[in-house]
Motif scaffolding. Structure first.
Motif, PDB file in Angstrom:
ATOM      1  N   ARG A  23       0.829  -1.151   0.296  1.00 55.71           N
ATOM      2  CA  ARG A  23       0.016  -0.169   0.040  1.00 55.71           C
ATOM      3  C   ARG A  23       0.971   1.161  -0.088  1.00 55.71           C
ATOM      4  O   ARG A  23       1.915   1.327   0.406  1.00 55.71           O
ATOM      5  CB  ARG A  23      -1.060  -0.044   1.342  1.00 55.71           C
ATOM      6  CG  ARG A  23      -1.892  -1.114   1.062  1.00 55.71           C
ATOM      7  CD  ARG A  23      -2.706  -1.290   2.258  1.00 55.71           C
ATOM      8  NE  ARG A  23      -3.518  -2.522   2.514  1.00 55.71           N
ATOM      9  CZ  ARG A  23      -4.615  -2.686   1.902  1.00 55.71           C
ATOM     10  NH1 ARG A  23      -5.407  -1.620   1.705  1.00 55.71           N
ATOM     11  NH2 ARG A  23      -5.384  -3.828   1.939  1.00 55.71           N
ATOM     12  N   ARG A  27      -0.026   7.764  -5.718  1.00 51.77           N
ATOM     13  CA  ARG A  27      -0.138   6.783  -6.718  1.00 51.77           C
ATOM     14  C   ARG A  27       0.710   7.203  -8.100  1.00 51.77           C
ATOM     15  O   ARG A  27       0.254   7.872  -8.811  1.00 51.77           O
ATOM     16  CB  ARG A  27      -1.713   6.922  -7.167  1.00 51.77           C
ATOM     17  CG  ARG A  27      -2.687   6.274  -6.206  1.00 51.77           C
ATOM     18  CD  ARG A  27      -2.473   4.595  -6.195  1.00 51.77           C
ATOM     19  NE  ARG A  27      -3.451   4.246  -5.274  1.00 51.77           N
ATOM     20  CZ  ARG A  27      -3.256   4.202  -3.910  1.00 51.77           C
ATOM     21  NH1 ARG A  27      -2.421   4.573  -3.349  1.00 51.77           N
ATOM     22  NH2 ARG A  27      -4.107   3.553  -3.188  1.00 51.77           N
ATOM     23  N   ASN A  35      -6.470   3.484  -9.602  1.00 51.40           N
ATOM     24  CA  ASN A  35      -7.071   2.485  -8.578  1.00 51.40           C
ATOM     25  C   ASN A  35      -6.524   0.941  -8.407  1.00 51.40           C
ATOM     26  O   ASN A  35      -6.810   0.329  -9.223  1.00 51.40           O
ATOM     27  CB  ASN A  35      -8.519   2.572  -9.438  1.00 51.40           C
ATOM     28  CG  ASN A  35      -9.205   3.903  -9.413  1.00 51.40           C
ATOM     29  OD1 ASN A  35      -9.316   4.617  -8.595  1.00 51.40           O
ATOM     30  ND2 ASN A  35      -9.419   4.269 -10.734  1.00 51.40           N
ATOM     31  N   MET A  36      -5.755   1.036  -7.526  1.00 55.92           N
ATOM     32  CA  MET A  36      -4.908  -0.205  -7.304  1.00 55.92           C
ATOM     33  C   MET A  36      -6.007  -1.126  -6.370  1.00 55.92           C
ATOM     34  O   MET A  36      -6.796  -0.857  -5.768  1.00 55.92           O
ATOM     35  CB  MET A  36      -3.648   0.161  -6.333  1.00 55.92           C
ATOM     36  CG  MET A  36      -2.562   0.760  -6.961  1.00 55.92           C
ATOM     37  SD  MET A  36      -2.032  -0.266  -8.243  1.00 55.92           S
ATOM     38  CE  MET A  36      -1.169  -1.393  -7.206  1.00 55.92           C
ATOM     39  N   THR A  37      -5.851  -2.656  -6.515  1.00 53.92           N
ATOM     40  CA  THR A  37      -6.525  -3.497  -6.004  1.00 53.92           C
ATOM     41  C   THR A  37      -5.241  -3.971  -5.022  1.00 53.92           C
ATOM     42  O   THR A  37      -4.418  -4.738  -5.598  1.00 53.92           O
ATOM     43  CB  THR A  37      -6.994  -4.536  -6.739  1.00 53.92           C
ATOM     44  OG1 THR A  37      -7.946  -4.235  -7.687  1.00 53.92           O
ATOM     45  CG2 THR A  37      -7.729  -5.731  -5.849  1.00 53.92           C
ATOM     46  N   PHE A  38      -5.361  -3.954  -3.712  1.00 50.08           N
ATOM     47  CA  PHE A  38      -4.225  -4.309  -2.872  1.00 50.08           C
ATOM     48  C   PHE A  38      -4.581  -5.840  -2.259  1.00 50.08           C
ATOM     49  O   PHE A  38      -5.598  -6.302  -2.567  1.00 50.08           O
ATOM     50  CB  PHE A  38      -4.151  -3.463  -1.629  1.00 50.08           C
ATOM     51  CG  PHE A  38      -3.645  -2.000  -2.032  1.00 50.08           C
ATOM     52  CD1 PHE A  38      -2.498  -1.949  -2.497  1.00 50.08           C
ATOM     53  CD2 PHE A  38      -4.524  -0.916  -1.904  1.00 50.08           C
ATOM     54  CE1 PHE A  38      -1.762  -0.769  -2.768  1.00 50.08           C
ATOM     55  CE2 PHE A  38      -4.142   0.332  -2.495  1.00 50.08           C
ATOM     56  CZ  PHE A  38      -2.766   0.527  -3.003  1.00 50.08           C
TER      57      PHE A  38
END
Length: 334
Positions: A23, A27, A35-38
């Motif tokens: 995380r 960005r 829009n990251m998917t962690f």
């Protein structure tokens, strides 16, 4: 103390880079999607597991620990981990505990970091222009980072700035950035961006600024004295005779540091990459979680180091990780 880690090419492994989170509160356009998917929390190593993992490596001769992310200081309770590592510094097994950060949380943590034995930090900063900073980081505020750098220096931490060289973005700031660092007694390292991939909707090829060109520009105003200094990593250093400051150049595609490579990289999920430019990795989370004893983990570490290659072969079309590689290279700096 176990027998130290020596790879098949007689290189001692003394430097471990550890990502403690995927995380980040920024960005940056060349590093992450907006829009990251962690990762699910259960996949990440807990702070206790990170302690066990790092302690195992230190027991095998690792003397330098660099903490990275994402942004390491956004990990919840991360100071517990730094505090745990002080025992290795106190007994002399660990010679340096350091981190690479975007600087956003330094105001909050600088004094605690110093108290835990951290003496220097690398801060990733590509521009001193508010508007450009907001654009490249998408979410970041320059004033917060500059305040964090102030706090770090006040706390007694040495700060080194890592700047990604971006043609048409920070090209016009070369001397401003250099002068600013010199005035604050900070060393500066430039990182060559990968000439591919998407950079906030712009063509990466257009933003490729070869460091040989940057260096030539620098030499128009300063006397560059080559330094013999080596850290086992990709950085090459010069001293600016006029200011006395040290300037580093990291060209990720270079092979000229492989013969002295002393480092490996551990992800926040326990994957060990023996070489930055190879896909080969070893899962250390499984043996760590399978036994309360460290024997199986140590065996897995040794088996992984036995596979460390002699050099790298960056093939970004195959790997598809060009953006992450740019910032990973900044983490490799000494």
């Amino acid at each position: 103390m176990h027998t130290p880690l020596i790879d098949p090419f007689a290189r001692p492994i003394s430097y471990l880079r550890v990502s403690v989170t995927d995380r980040c509160d920024f960005r940056c356009a060349y590093c992450m999607a907006e829009n990251m998917t962690f990762l699910p929390k259960k996949e990440l190593l807990t702070l206790e597991e990170l302690d066990r993992m790092c302690s195992a490596f230190i027991g095998l001769g690792v003397e330098k620990l660099r903490i990275t992310g994402g942004e390491p200081l956004v990990r919840r309770d991360i100071m517990r981990f730094f505090d745990a590592m002080t025992r290795h510094l106190d007994r002399g097994a660990l010679r340096e505990l350091t981190l690479t950060t975007n600087g956003s949380q330094l105001r909050k943590y600088a004094r605690d970091l110093y108290a835990c034995g951290v003496r220097r930090v690398n801060v990733s900063l590509d521009t001193l222009d508010d508007a450009k900073f907001a654009r490249i980081t998408r979410w970041g505020r320059l004033a917060q980072v500059l305040d964090g750098i102030d706090a770090a220096q006040t706390a007694g931490l040495r700060v080194k700035i890592n700047a990604v060289a971006l043609k048409g973005f920070n090209e016009d700031e070369l001397f401003h950035l250099t002068d600013w660092c010199a005035a604050r007694a900070m060393d500066l390292t430039f990182i060559e961006v990968m000439p591919m991939g998407d950079l906030g909707g712009e063509d990466r090829q257009d933003q490729y600024w070869p460091l040989r060109d940057l260096r030539a520009r620098l030499a128009e105003r300063f006397t560059l004295v080559d330094l013999a200094e080596r850290t086992g990593g990709p950085a090459r250093y010069v001293q600016l005779a006029e200011t006395g400051q040290k300037v580093g150049f990291i060209t990720p595609l270079t092979h000229n540091f492989c013969e002295s490579c002393n480092r490996v990289r551990l992800t926040c999920t326990g994957e060990l990459y023996m070489c930055l430019g190879q896909e080969d990795m070893a899962d250390l989370r499984a043996p760590l979680r399978a036994s309360a004893e460290d024997g199986p983990l140590v065996d897995a570490i040794r088996a992984a180091i036995a596979r460390k290659p002699k050099g790298h072969d960056f093939d970004y079309t195959r790997q598809g990780i060009s953006g992450q590689m740019t910032r990973h290279m900044s983490h490799t700096g000494g």
